[in-house]
Design a protein around this motif. Sequence first.
Motif, PDB file in Angstrom:
ATOM      1  N   ALA A   1       7.562   6.542   1.252  1.00  0.00           N
ATOM      2  CA  ALA A   1       8.099   5.516   2.158  1.00  0.00           C
ATOM      3  C   ALA A   1       6.995   5.035   3.086  1.00  0.00           C
ATOM      4  N   THR A   2       6.365   3.922   2.745  1.00  0.00           N
ATOM      5  CA  THR A   2       5.347   3.277   3.570  1.00  0.00           C
ATOM      6  C   THR A   2       5.520   1.771   3.439  1.00  0.00           C
ATOM      7  N   PRO A   3       4.943   0.984   4.366  1.00  0.00           N
ATOM      8  CA  PRO A   3       5.027  -0.476   4.207  1.00  0.00           C
ATOM      9  C   PRO A   3       4.424  -0.962   2.895  1.00  0.00           C
ATOM     10  N   HIS A   4       3.307  -0.365   2.477  1.00  0.00           N
ATOM     11  CA  HIS A   4       2.667  -0.795   1.233  1.00  0.00           C
ATOM     12  C   HIS A   4       3.570  -0.551   0.030  1.00  0.00           C
ATOM     13  N   THR A   5       4.113   0.659  -0.066  1.00  0.00           N
ATOM     14  CA  THR A   5       4.950   0.966  -1.225  1.00  0.00           C
ATOM     15  C   THR A   5       6.238   0.151  -1.211  1.00  0.00           C
ATOM     16  N   ASP A   6       6.810  -0.070  -0.026  1.00  0.00           N
ATOM     17  CA  ASP A   6       8.021  -0.892   0.044  1.00  0.00           C
ATOM     18  C   ASP A   6       7.746  -2.315  -0.426  1.00  0.00           C
ATOM     19  N   ALA A   7       6.613  -2.886   0.009  1.00  0.00           N
ATOM     20  CA  ALA A   7       6.278  -4.248  -0.404  1.00  0.00           C
ATOM     21  C   ALA A   7       6.037  -4.321  -1.903  1.00  0.00           C
ATOM     22  N   VAL A   8       5.347  -3.320  -2.467  1.00  0.00           N
ATOM     23  CA  VAL A   8       5.074  -3.326  -3.910  1.00  0.00           C
ATOM     24  C   VAL A   8       6.359  -3.169  -4.704  1.00  0.00           C
ATOM     25  N   ARG A   9       7.245  -2.246  -4.274  1.00  0.00           N
ATOM     26  CA  ARG A   9       8.474  -2.002  -5.035  1.00  0.00           C
ATOM     27  C   ARG A   9       9.441  -3.175  -4.961  1.00  0.00           C
ATOM     28  N   THR A  10       9.597  -3.772  -3.774  1.00  0.00           N
ATOM     29  CA  THR A  10      10.594  -4.835  -3.605  1.00  0.00           C
ATOM     30  C   THR A  10      10.056  -6.211  -3.958  1.00  0.00           C
ATOM     31  N   GLY A  11       8.737  -6.381  -3.871  1.00  0.00           N
ATOM     32  CA  GLY A  11       8.173  -7.704  -4.119  1.00  0.00           C
ATOM     33  C   GLY A  11       8.406  -8.680  -2.986  1.00  0.00           C
ATOM     34  N   ARG A  12       8.801  -8.181  -1.799  1.00  0.00           N
ATOM     35  CA  ARG A  12       9.063  -9.047  -0.640  1.00  0.00           C
ATOM     36  C   ARG A  12       8.247  -8.562   0.558  1.00  0.00           C
TER      37      ARG A  12
ATOM     38  N   CYS B   1       3.646  -6.594   5.964  1.00  0.00           N
ATOM     39  CA  CYS B   1       3.011  -6.160   4.727  1.00  0.00           C
ATOM     40  C   CYS B   1       3.558  -7.035   3.607  1.00  0.00           C
ATOM     41  N   VAL B   2       2.667  -7.740   2.906  1.00  0.00           N
ATOM     42  CA  VAL B   2       3.080  -8.668   1.844  1.00  0.00           C
ATOM     43  C   VAL B   2       2.575  -8.144   0.510  1.00  0.00           C
ATOM     44  N   PRO B   3       3.361  -8.317  -0.565  1.00  0.00           N
ATOM     45  CA  PRO B   3       2.929  -7.829  -1.878  1.00  0.00           C
ATOM     46  C   PRO B   3       1.884  -8.737  -2.504  1.00  0.00           C
ATOM     47  N   ILE B   4       1.047  -8.141  -3.324  1.00  0.00           N
ATOM     48  CA  ILE B   4       0.106  -8.885  -4.167  1.00  0.00           C
ATOM     49  C   ILE B   4       0.660  -8.815  -5.584  1.00  0.00           C
ATOM     50  N   ARG B   5       0.993  -9.967  -6.138  1.00  0.00           N
ATOM     51  CA  ARG B   5       1.629  -9.995  -7.458  1.00  0.00           C
ATOM     52  C   ARG B   5       0.988 -11.068  -8.320  1.00  0.00           C
ATOM     53  N   THR B   6       1.034 -10.845  -9.619  1.00  0.00           N
ATOM     54  CA  THR B   6       0.542 -11.848 -10.551  1.00  0.00           C
ATOM     55  C   THR B   6       1.549 -12.982 -10.658  1.00  0.00           C
TER      56      THR B   6
ATOM     57  N   ASP C   1       3.339 -13.776 -13.089  1.00  0.00           N
ATOM     58  CA  ASP C   1       4.570 -13.349 -13.762  1.00  0.00           C
ATOM     59  C   ASP C   1       5.291 -12.230 -13.019  1.00  0.00           C
ATOM     60  N   GLY C   2       4.839 -11.909 -11.800  1.00  0.00           N
ATOM     61  CA  GLY C   2       5.550 -10.946 -10.961  1.00  0.00           C
ATOM     62  C   GLY C   2       5.093  -9.512 -11.079  1.00  0.00           C
ATOM     63  N   ALA C   3       4.062  -9.231 -11.860  1.00  0.00           N
ATOM     64  CA  ALA C   3       3.585  -7.858 -11.995  1.00  0.00           C
ATOM     65  C   ALA C   3       2.913  -7.408 -10.698  1.00  0.00           C
ATOM     66  N   PRO C   4       3.244  -6.214 -10.193  1.00  0.00           N
ATOM     67  CA  PRO C   4       2.655  -5.759  -8.917  1.00  0.00           C
ATOM     68  C   PRO C   4       1.198  -5.338  -9.088  1.00  0.00           C
ATOM     69  N   LEU C   5       0.372  -5.787  -8.154  1.00  0.00           N
ATOM     70  CA  LEU C   5      -1.046  -5.415  -8.135  1.00  0.00           C
ATOM     71  C   LEU C   5      -1.394  -4.578  -6.910  1.00  0.00           C
ATOM     72  N   GLY C   6      -0.654  -4.753  -5.829  1.00  0.00           N
ATOM     73  CA  GLY C   6      -0.946  -4.042  -4.592  1.00  0.00           C
ATOM     74  C   GLY C   6      -0.240  -4.703  -3.430  1.00  0.00           C
ATOM     75  N   ALA C   7      -0.795  -4.537  -2.223  1.00  0.00           N
ATOM     76  CA  ALA C   7      -0.178  -5.111  -1.023  1.00  0.00           C
ATOM     77  C   ALA C   7      -1.234  -5.256   0.064  1.00  0.00           C
ATOM     78  N   LEU C   8      -0.959  -6.173   1.008  1.00  0.00           N
ATOM     79  CA  LEU C   8      -1.787  -6.373   2.193  1.00  0.00           C
ATOM     80  C   LEU C   8      -0.935  -6.107   3.425  1.00  0.00           C
ATOM     81  N   ALA C   9      -1.456  -5.331   4.359  1.00  0.00           N
ATOM     82  CA  ALA C   9      -0.738  -5.034   5.604  1.00  0.00           C
ATOM     83  C   ALA C   9      -1.588  -5.469   6.791  1.00  0.00           C
ATOM     84  N   PHE C  10      -0.937  -6.081   7.784  1.00  0.00           N
ATOM     85  CA  PHE C  10      -1.605  -6.529   8.998  1.00  0.00           C
ATOM     86  C   PHE C  10      -0.817  -6.007  10.190  1.00  0.00           C
TER      87      PHE C  10
END
Length: 733
Positions: A388-399, A430-435, A437-446
């Motif tokens: 449970a972290t901002p990065h993982t939440d952003a990657v899992r949810t895509g939001r 924290c925003v997701p980084i996605r391709t 087609d929606g594939a998760p690549l990572g996330a950016l947190a500020f």
Amino acid sequence: MSLSEPANGGLRSDSPSGSERPRPLWLILALVVVTYGTGASLAFLGFGAQSIVVLFLPAGVTLSALLLSPRRRWPWILLAAAATEVAVDLSHGLSPRWVWGFALANTAEPLVGALLLRRYVPAKVNLLRRRDLLAFLVCCVGAGPVVGGLIGATTLALSAGLPVPRSFLSFWAGDAAGVLTVGGCVLAWRHGAGRPVVARAALAAGLAAAATVIGFWPPQVPLFYLPIPVLFWLAFSQPLTVALTAGAATTVTANLMTSAGHGPWAALNTSDQVITLTLQVFLTTTILGAWALAVGVAERDRARWDTSVERAARLRLNALQILTADLAQAATSTSIAEAIVREGVGLLADYSSASVVSPAEDELAVWTAAGRRDDLAERNRRIPLDAATPHTDAVRTGRAVVHQTPADLAAAYPRLADGYRTLGVGSIVCVPIRTADGAPLGALAFGFQREHGVDSDVITFAETLANLSAQALRRAQIYERELDAAHQLQQALLPALSGGLVGIRVSADYRPADVAHQVGGDWYDVFPVPGGRIGFAVGDVVGHSLAAAAAMARLQSALRVIAQTAPDPARVLDEFDRASVLIADSRMATVGFADYDPATGLLRYACAGHLPPLLVTEGGAEYLWEGRSLPIGLGQRQRQQGERLMPHGAALVWYTDGLVERHGQPVTEVMRRLADAAGRCGEREPEGLCRHLLRHGAGAQVLGDDTVILCIQFTGAPYPTVATAAGDLPAGD
């Protein structure tokens, strides 16, 4: 007014827009009736005689109700005001014959003011904008009360026989002061300012009323100016709503004190009309002066805010350009993440971090801004995707994940709460980084030190950075897969140095110049040949690419086959020269081949355009220059070879030109330094000697050409072979 709150002065007055649901009509009419009736009764009871209205606050009530309502409601509002006026006048003994004149005056006046103001300011009225303020003063404080004053003065002349000019001045001054006092406050408060401003406004009103009482209490001592510095100080230091509320308190208190016989106006020996006019002019001038000061302060703060916003935008644009250039040059996920966190802080926030999904897609690798003591990130350098972290939440949810206060952060991530408190993080996005087609690549947190630091602009900019990062990371992933495949290819092409070779120990290393592909045309080989001998070779194909690697693999295989039948190294190179004609991209390749007989200690060697091997003994190091000929493919008919008996424990170093070619330095000088380094080393064991010479010749620098080094120690006894896999040697060891 602070630069962080530029909207304090952005108060506006307009009819409800399509996005703002209007309040029920019955509620508006009830408010008009109650406030109008209270103000009208106060005018009779507190501000003057029955026939003279000194301060008429309901004039501002009706005008405000019109300006803040759709036009379809205006007839109902005017009818409610007129009915209330009639009721109050009748209750205070005015003749039913004339109350309709006062009702007409007090409905025509706000109607004229509202119509004129809407003509010049059709939408939003900002009382801190000079144009809107001037329109309000001319239309609502000036023109409207003039109409009302003419009708009211005419009614007073007909009903009481009072002179029209004197009645007009009294009527106009009282209504204008009411519009300025009440209308200005209502319009300023229209959109609300929050509880802290409400509390400040209440304190300011109390302070202004107290200063007015003190100033008006002694009739002979000239202290009536005391409210002026109070109002001007409030206008300079507080939002307009606070200053106007204090101005209203000053106006009401001054009129009440004058009606009660206190203050300089109560001591004037003149008519009520002159007292009314001069008092209201004094109060109006004071309020307008404070208002003008508030406008000036607001314009200054707005200019500062615009300047800071413009400067921040320029800095962001510059940093974004730098980041774009860095991302274009970054080749790996690591370099991309480091570029993002390095430039991301300057772009957006106080803290930043970037995460990349691992190839196995089961965890995130996290990078934080360099130079910051981020213990929280150090403890979470690699985090499982189910944590449970901002990065993982952003990657899992895509939001985007947004938390605006430390309390929100602590509730969402209890395990990270202490770290956030230590860093002083007040809000994050924290925003997701996605391709695409929606594939998760990572996330950016500020992260921001202030609370509620994340607004729509921040989120939009963060998503822009995420889109840029997605393109770069996608490119990096493709490159890294190619790099891994190329590395495996190179390892497959280079020989595995087999053990059990009698009389030698051997170590080798390979370093490509093309770090983008990890492949090249340099090669080495060690293998048994008939007669109990051991053959070893070093070669260099022109170029350092996949084509060179392919040519190298074919040449290596051909040399092994030829060495099984050719009687000596010179004949091996003769046959090898003829075979190379059939191998693409092999022209101008250089090869050094030698065979060693452990039983006799005899080394035979030949070099087709290749650099001479380096013999290292107890007495020092020397190059073996015999047996030299032209490179492969140049048509030489017969090649020469050299012979040397190898002392027990001696070592032979064979290498390619990447080890001795340096820009701006003669090869002979670099070769001399290499021999000196080998002679002083005192180490002839192949692994140590190989490490030492690589550190001396290459170190951690980027090589201009592929480099192979092969070290053979002649033991004269059956020692097992020691092999160093290509790439295992630390560059700076």
